[in-house]
Write an enzyme that holds these catalytic residues in place. Structure first.
Site, short mmCIF file in Angstrom:
data_model
loop_
_atom_site.label_atom_id
_atom_site.label_comp_id
_atom_site.label_asym_id
_atom_site.label_seq_id
_atom_site.Cartn_x
_atom_site.Cartn_y
_atom_site.Cartn_z
CD GLU A 1 75.83 -11.50 -55.47
OE1 GLU A 1 75.88 -12.47 -56.40
OE2 GLU A 1 75.98 -11.90 -54.11
CD GLU B 1 72.78 -10.37 -52.08
OE1 GLU B 1 73.37 -11.68 -51.63
OE2 GLU B 1 72.38 -9.59 -53.03
#
Length: 360
Positions: free
Chosen positions: A171, A283
């Site tokens: 991320e 995710e």
């Protein structure tokens, strides 16, 4: 909510999935699994991690039976991949270097070995948000050379493990220059391949928290599309994307409000197909509530319909989280066996959704 309503919601979601699958000839997804978190505990989104904050999902170290969880997920649900988040600081014992601390790395390697023992693929995930203690890699923080050294040392250890997948970074966000970030990613890819890991998959992430929704519009697609193997090919360089289905897409809320098909997965699949690339949704998830069961089934159904360009999904999260965590996918152990959360048992499990090759 009444059980009768839950069953009707799930039935409607499954019906929608069937329509999506029938709209175009499809193969099954290659991968399905869950994040086994804990070695990343103590990390913030600014890349500030404290090694002592980790809670390893290893029984001998914390009392948390990560191996038992993974064995259950493989045997009872048909999962075939686990993502294993770890903080950079944990691996180097809080030093901003690329040299692995022998003791810390041995602890993390125990989890990877546990994962491999199940027969599943295992994603090595550096969970630092493209930063080290607040500073962006290659843009004021650790140099590309240090980042490359880290990945060279990691890849050297697993260069002969065909089921190890290298996840370059978790991320990235608020990156000053996406093209400069792509150069940092390229340094890691080159280091991994040069270390001898020449055939395994490498997952490369864009900005905006690896957003699947903004992967194209943020410039991540164009920048990362240039990252290549040392021989000039793109073989097994996979786009890493995340998507949560709550109202703000952050993954902090129990309720889901969308399947994200129209605004996320359709445009992403279009770009991937047009450019001959693939992505992996490492995710996704939601709360253990009816809305998330329905919308996750729809999301996974659409992904299966795009299985030529979308490899699969990995839920967030199991491992060292409490079963009370809002996005918990941690199975509970009753003494007679493991029991899945609502979301896993009714949507994420390949043995429920029948959309993953592992249960075909």
């Amino acid at each position: 909510m009444a059980i009768k309503f839950l069953y009707s919601f799930v039935a409607a979601a499954l019906s929608t999935t069937t329509v999506l699958l029938n709209a175009q000839a499809s193969e099954l997804l290659r991968f399905a699994g869950v994040n086994i978190a804990g070695f990343d505990f103590g990390c913030g989104t600014d890349g500030t991690c404290v090694a002592s904050g980790a809670v390893p999902p290893i029984y001998q170290l914390s009392g948390i039976d990560g191996l038992g969880q993974m064995q259950h997920f493989v045997n009872d649900d048909g999962y075939n991949v686990f993502r294993l988040p770890v903080g950079w600081q944990y691996l180097t014992n809080d030093q901003m270097v690329g040299v692995l601390d022998e003791t810390q790395f041995a602890n993390y390697n125990k989890l990877v070995s546990d994962c491999l023992s199940t027969g599943a693929h295992c994603v090595i995930d550096i969970h630092n948000y493209a930063r080290y203690n607040g500073q962006v890699i290659g843009q004021g923080g650790p140099s590309n050379e240090v980042f490359a050294e880290l990945w060279s040392n990691i890849a050297s250890h697993w260069k002969n493990e065909s089921k190890v997948i290298f996840g370059v970074m978790n991320e990235p966000h608020d990156i000053p220059s996406i093209t400069t970030w792509a150069e940092s990613v390229q340094s890691a890819v080159t280091a991994i391949r040069t270390a001898g890991a020449t055939t395994q998959m490498i997952l490369i992430p864009g900005t905006d928290y690896t957003s699947a929704k903004t992967f194209v519009s943020s410039g991540s697609a164009d920048a990362l599309g240039k990252v290549q193997n040392p021989d000039g090919t793109f073989t097994n360089i996979i786009m890493d994307v995340h998507k949560y289905l709550d109202y703000d897409g952050v993954g902090a809320n129990a309720e889901c409000v969308t399947n994200a098909i129209e605004d996320t997965w359709q445009p992403l699949a279009t770009w991937l197909r047009a450019n001959g690339r693939q992505a992996f949704n490492t995710e996704t998830g939601g709360g253990n509530v009816d809305s998330c069961v329905g919308y996750l089934l729809q999301e996974i159904g659409y992904q299966a319909n795009q299985s030529d360009v979308i490899l699969g999904y990995v839920g967030w999260a199991a491992g060292s989280f409490s079963t009370s965590y809002v996005l918990s996918q941690v199975p509970s152990y009753s003494g007679n066996g493991w029991n899945d959360t609502l979301l896993v048992s009714m949507a994420m499990s390949p043995k429920t959704n029948k959309l993953v090759a592992s249960v075909a």
